[in-house]
Design an enzyme around this catalytic site. Structure first.
Site, PDB file in Angstrom:
ATOM      1  CG  HIS A 109      -1.915  -1.111   1.218  1.00  9.91           C
ATOM      2  ND1 HIS A 109      -2.224  -1.851   2.336  1.00  9.91           N
ATOM      3  CD2 HIS A 109      -2.665  -1.633   0.210  1.00  9.91           C
ATOM      4  CE1 HIS A 109      -3.125  -2.770   2.026  1.00  9.91           C
ATOM      5  NE2 HIS A 109      -3.399  -2.667   0.740  1.00  9.91           N
ATOM      6  CD  GLU A 140      -0.404   0.247   4.625  1.00  7.33           C
ATOM      7  OE1 GLU A 140       0.353  -0.733   4.790  1.00  7.33           O
ATOM      8  OE2 GLU A 140      -1.642   0.135   4.508  1.00  7.33           O
ATOM      9  CG  HIS A 168       0.881  -3.968   5.354  1.00  3.14           C
ATOM     10  ND1 HIS A 168       0.156  -3.527   4.282  1.00  3.14           N
ATOM     11  CD2 HIS A 168       1.359  -5.191   5.006  1.00  3.14           C
ATOM     12  CE1 HIS A 168       0.192  -4.432   3.311  1.00  3.14           C
ATOM     13  NE2 HIS A 168       0.913  -5.456   3.725  1.00  3.14           N
ATOM     14  CD  GLU A 170      -1.362  -3.852   9.442  1.00  2.00           C
ATOM     15  OE1 GLU A 170      -0.946  -2.678   9.431  1.00  2.00           O
ATOM     16  OE2 GLU A 170      -2.025  -4.359   8.515  1.00  2.00           O
TER      17      GLU A 170
END
Length: 351
Positions: free
Chosen positions: A70, A73, A168, A232
Site C-alpha cells: 500500500h 504506508e 504495513h 502491522e
C-alpha cells in the site's frame, strides 16, 4: 560518490531511485557488495541480496521482506531503505539470501493506498479477474508472484527455510501498536523460532488467520510454502514524518537475521506462543446488503474489546452479538460493497 548513488544512477538511495522510476520497467543489473556477495536489481523496487559463496548461513534460511504494497504506508518502506543503505555501505554483511520488495511504487509516488485496485487483494491469481486485469496493480501482482516463485525455488533447492514478512502500517490506531497476522495453511502451526523473532522485533501480538486469501502473505504461504506474516507496525504517515526510532526493534531484528547472527538470549529462550498475545478469528463481518447496520464507530482502534452481549451488526433478518467472553474488533471498515468484509471479531487464546 557513495556506493549507493553509484548503484542507483547517481540518485541518493534505493527509495528515491524507485520513486523516480516508478512507472518504468527497469532492467536487471548487479552490484558487488563490500566484503563479498552482490545486490541484484530485478526490477523497479525489487532487489535480491546474494551473500558470498562460503559465508555461513547460521540459520539455513532465506527471507522475502516486502513493504509499500500500500503506497501510503511509508514507515516500513523507510526501514527497508535503511537496510539497503547498510548493505551498500558494507556495514551489513549478508549471510541470509533475501528478496527486498517495494510493492507499489506508482502508489508510493502519489501517496495513495493504490492507483486502481488494492494490490494486497490481487495475489494467488486474483490479478486475472476481468475487473482488475488492466490495472497497474494487476501487472505488478503477476510480476511479484513470478519473481517470488523463482526466489523460492532457488533457495528451497538449497535446503533453506523461507520466511516472508509483509510490512504495513494501519490507517487507524490500535490498542496493540505492533501486531502480526499469520497466514492460514490448514494444519500448520506457528514455529517457536518465528514467535521468538516477532518478540525480538517488538511485535507482541499475533492473529491467526482463519482462511486463505488473496493477500501477498497468503500467496507466499500457500503457493511457496513460506512461513508468512503480515506485520502491522503502527499508523500511516507521509514520507519524512515517521519516527523511525519506534521501528528500531524490528529493524534490528531484520538486520540480525540478514547477517546470520545468533538470536539474542532473550529471543533464543522465548517460549513460543506462550510469550505472545495470540488471537483467533471468531466472526467475519460481511456487508449483507439492504438493512445492514454496523454498530462500531468509524474511529475505533484495532483490538478494541466489546463485552458479551454487545450488538455489533444487524440487518433486516439477523443480528450479531458478542458471545460469552469479550471479542475485539480488527480492521473495521463500513465503506465496502455488499458481500465484502467489514471487519473481524477476534478473541484471545489461552496458550
Amino acid at each position: 560518490m557513495t556506493a549507493s548513488s553509484a548503484f542507483f544512477n547517481s540518485k541518493q538511495d534505493w527509495l528515491s531511485h524507485t520513486l523516480e522510476n516508478a512507472s518504468k520497467a527497469l532492467p536487471q543489473c548487479r552490484h558487488g557488495l563490500l566484503g563479498g556477495g552482490e545486490l541484484v536489481q530485478l526490477g523497479t523496487g525489487i532487489l535480491q541480496v546474494s551473500p558470498p559463496v562460503g559465508r555461513q548461513n547460521t540459520h539455513q534460511d532465506a527471507m522475502m521482506i516486502s513493504a509499500g504494497v500500500h503506497g501510503n504506508e511509508t514507515a516500513p518502506i523507510e526501514v527497508l531503505n535503511q537496510l539497503v543503505n547498510e548493505l551498500l555501505s558494507g556495514a551489513l554483511q549478508p549471510a541470509c539470501p533475501a528478496l527486498l520488495i517495494l510493492g507499489n511504487p506508482q502508489a508510493m509516488v502519489t501517496g495513495k493506498r493504490f492507483i486502481d485496485a488494492n494490490l494486497n487483494r490481487l495475489f494467488s491469481g486474483a490479478h486475472r479477474r476481468d475487473e482488475v486485469r488492466q490495472t497497474p496493480e494487476a501487472e505488478r501482482a503477476l510480476q511479484l508472484e513470478q519473481l517470488c516463485q523463482t526466489f523460492a525455488e532457488q533457495t528451497q533447492a538449497r535446503g533453506l527455510a523461507l520466511s516472508h514478512y509483509d510490512l504495513h502500517t494501519a490507517i487507524r490506531s490500535s490498542q496493540r501498536e505492533k501486531f502480526a497476522l499469520y497466514a492460514f495453511v490448514a494444519g500448520r502451526q506457528v514455529p517457536n523460532e518465528q514467535c521468538a523473532f516477532l518478540l525480538e522485533a517488538d511485535v507482541h501480538a499475533l492473529l491467526l488467520q482463519h482462511k486463505a486469501g488473496t493477500t501477498f502473505a497468503s500467496f507466499s504461504s500457500s503457493a511457496l510454502n513460506a512461513q508468512s506474516f503480515t506485520v502491522e507496525l503502527g499508523q500511516v504517515k507521509p514520507f519524512g514524518q515517521n519516527d523511525l526510532s519506534r521501528f528500531q526493534g524490528f529493524y534490528n531484528a531484520l538486520e540480525r537475521r540478514l547477517a546470520g547472527l545468533p538470536a539474542p538470549a532473550s529471543a533464543a529462550t522465548a517460549g513460543g506462543l506462550q510469550e505472545l498475545a495470540v488471537f483467533q478469528v471468531v466472526h467475519e463481518i460481511l456487508n449483507s446488503g439492504e438493512g445492514f447496520q454496523f454498530h462500531v464507530p468509524d474511529d475505533v482502534a484495532n483490538f478494541t474489546e466489546y463485552a458479551p452481549g454487545t450488538v455489533i451488526w444487524e440487518d433486516s433478518n439477523q443480528r450479531y452479538c458478542v458471545g460469552g467472553k469479550p471479542e475485539a474488533i480488527v480492521f473495521p471498515n463500513r465503506d465496502v460493497p455488499v458481500g465484502q468484509r467489514v471487519g473481524l471479531l477476534v478473541s484471545r487464546l489461552a496458550v
